[in-house]
Design an enzyme around this catalytic site. Structure first.
Site, PDB file in Angstrom:
ATOM      1  N   ARG A 114      -3.988 -29.592  15.439  1.00  0.00           N
ATOM      2  CA  ARG A 114      -4.006 -28.521  14.452  1.00  0.00           C
ATOM      3  C   ARG A 114      -4.470 -27.248  15.142  1.00  0.00           C
ATOM      4  O   ARG A 114      -5.422 -27.280  15.954  1.00  0.00           O
ATOM      5  CB  ARG A 114      -4.958 -28.861  13.300  1.00  0.00           C
ATOM      6  N   GLU A 155       0.475 -20.348  10.756  1.00  0.00           N
ATOM      7  CA  GLU A 155       1.860 -20.819  10.906  1.00  0.00           C
ATOM      8  C   GLU A 155       2.685 -20.343   9.721  1.00  0.00           C
ATOM      9  O   GLU A 155       2.211 -20.423   8.586  1.00  0.00           O
ATOM     10  CB  GLU A 155       1.887 -22.343  11.003  1.00  0.00           C
ATOM     11  N   HIS A 167       5.830 -26.049  15.454  1.00  0.00           N
ATOM     12  CA  HIS A 167       5.260 -27.254  14.829  1.00  0.00           C
ATOM     13  C   HIS A 167       6.328 -28.349  14.689  1.00  0.00           C
ATOM     14  O   HIS A 167       6.645 -28.794  13.593  1.00  0.00           O
ATOM     15  CB  HIS A 167       4.634 -26.919  13.467  1.00  0.00           C
TER      16      HIS A 167
HETATM   17  C1  8YV Z   1       4.297 -32.487   9.733  1.00  0.00           C
HETATM   18  C2  8YV Z   1       2.064 -32.976  10.846  1.00  0.00           C
HETATM   19  O1  8YV Z   1       4.874 -31.473  10.458  1.00  0.00           O
HETATM   20  O2  8YV Z   1       1.915 -35.185  10.113  1.00  0.00           O
HETATM   21  C3  8YV Z   1       1.323 -34.153  10.342  1.00  0.00           C
HETATM   22  O3  8YV Z   1       0.100 -34.046  10.182  1.00  0.00           O
HETATM   23  O4  8YV Z   1       1.518 -32.026  11.276  1.00  0.00           O
HETATM   24  C4  8YV Z   1       3.532 -33.025  10.869  1.00  0.00           C
HETATM   25  O5  8YV Z   1       4.003 -34.252  11.259  1.00  0.00           O
HETATM   26  C5  8YV Z   1       3.885 -31.630   8.603  1.00  0.00           C
HETATM   27  O6  8YV Z   1       2.788 -32.065   7.943  1.00  0.00           O
HETATM   28  C6  8YV Z   1       5.068 -31.395   7.662  1.00  0.00           C
HETATM   29  O7  8YV Z   1       5.488 -32.592   6.991  1.00  0.00           O
END
Ligand code: 8YV
Length: 324
Positions: free
Chosen positions: A237, A266, A285
């Site tokens: 993150r 983001e 991302h």
């Molecule tokens: C997804 C992520 O991009 O799973 C996570 O925590 O950061 C990613 O795999 C995001 O949450 C959108 O679905």
């Protein structure tokens, strides 16, 4: 009557059909205050919600008094107020296993792309700058046999260690809340404190969730402990790194490069100084973003919501204490 749920993410048709066979589904684009206001009745009746990336906090929960389960299409859940959910007896479900290998691939992509200057080189080729045999101004640095430091030895950290150890003959250092026997036995990973990891690693790879503890865990002081030749990789993150301090370190040349899939804000603002630096690989991302894995995450989230609302949870619950 079927329980009512709110869906705030697009699902593949077959998964939507599966969800609709269990629930009355109201599909919304987001969970913004305006959306909540316009769909007050749907929120008042909702027993479940399913989606990703939207903030779920006390202010939202007040509009959904019947909510029993929230299912996120992600492993990370820093956008949820877990205490508020738990206090209301709402189960928070996530998708921790299906994306592990794909995110580890993304981290290895960043390691390779930064070290070998792959993006920069490709851009120079497209710009017509490749006019003869290339010289040292195009060269990168080796990845194989270099020391890889991993912050956070969870599932993804372990999958990265596997790639680095078997694929690239890299010695592995790691720092985590506890020792990880499997990482040590299978991949020769050596546990060390954060300062030692920063000082000895050629690649410092962050695979940590965002919590109060990890927020700005890598700031000016930590960056100053890295080797000038070292590369920082983050696919956890964004706010785990103090981005201002990182920009300063890169501008001052106290670290060599950075490979980033996540950012404090983001999408990354187009005027971010990071985008002007040839030694920064910035990805949008894409950690888990393959067709296969995003499908599997969505399927897992659907199954998680069904399990939570039918009282059949066996895994993937962040706050199992709410399950009776
Ligand atoms: C997804 C992520 O991009 O799973 C996570 O925590 O950061 C990613 O795999 C995001 O949450 C959108 O679905």
């Amino acid at each position: 009557m079927k329980p009512s749920v709110i869906l705030y993410k697009k699902l593949p048709d077959d998964l939507l059909t599966r969800l609709e066979s269990h629930f009355n589904v109201t599909q919304l684009s987001d969970l913004s205050p305006e959306t909540v206001k316009q769909n007050a009745e749907a929120f008042a009746n909702a027993q479940g919600i399913l989606g990703s990336s939207e903030k779920v906090d006390e202010a939202l929960l007040e509009h959904a008094p019947k909510l029993r389960a929230a299912s996120t299409v992600s492993v990370g859940y820093d956008n949820f107020d877990v205490d508020a959910l738990t206090a209301r007896g709402i189960a928070l479900m996530h998708t921790p296993t299906v994306l592990t290998e794909t995110v580890a691939d993304t981290m290895m992509t960043l390691v390779l792309a930064t070290a070998r200057r792959a993006v920069e080189g490709a851009e120079r080729v497209k710009a017509g700058e490749w006019k003869g045999s290339i010289g040292p101004d195009w060269f990168g640095i080796d990845v194989h046999h270099k020391t890889l430091g991993i912050l956070g030895m969870g599932r993804i950290g372990l999958a990265l260690a596997q790639r680095a150890h078997f694929g690239f003959s890299m010695p592995i250092l790691y720092n985590a809340r506890r020792h990880h026997k499997e990482a040590e036995e299978r991949f020769d990973a050596r546990y060390c404190d954060l300062d030692t990891l920063l000082a000895e690693s050629d690649f410092v790879c962050i695979s940590l969730p965002l919590t109060e503890e990890t927020h700005h865990m890598i700031g000016a002081e930590q960056l100053a402990k890295m080797k000038p030749s070292a590369i920082l990789i983050n696919a956890g993150r964004g706010p785990v790194i103090d981005e201002k301090a990182l920009i300063q370190a890169l501008q001052a040349g106290t670290i060599h490069a950075a490979g980033l899939d996540v950012f404090e804000q983001e999408p990354l603002p187009v005027d971010s100084p990071l985008l002007e630096m040839p030694n920064v690989v910035a990805l949008p991302h894409i950690g888990s973003a393959t067709h296969e894995t995003r499908y599997n995450m969505a399927a897992c989230a659907v199954d998680n919501l069904i399990a939570a609302l039918t009282g059949d949870v066996k895994e993937n619950c962040v706050n199992p204490q709410v399950l009776k």
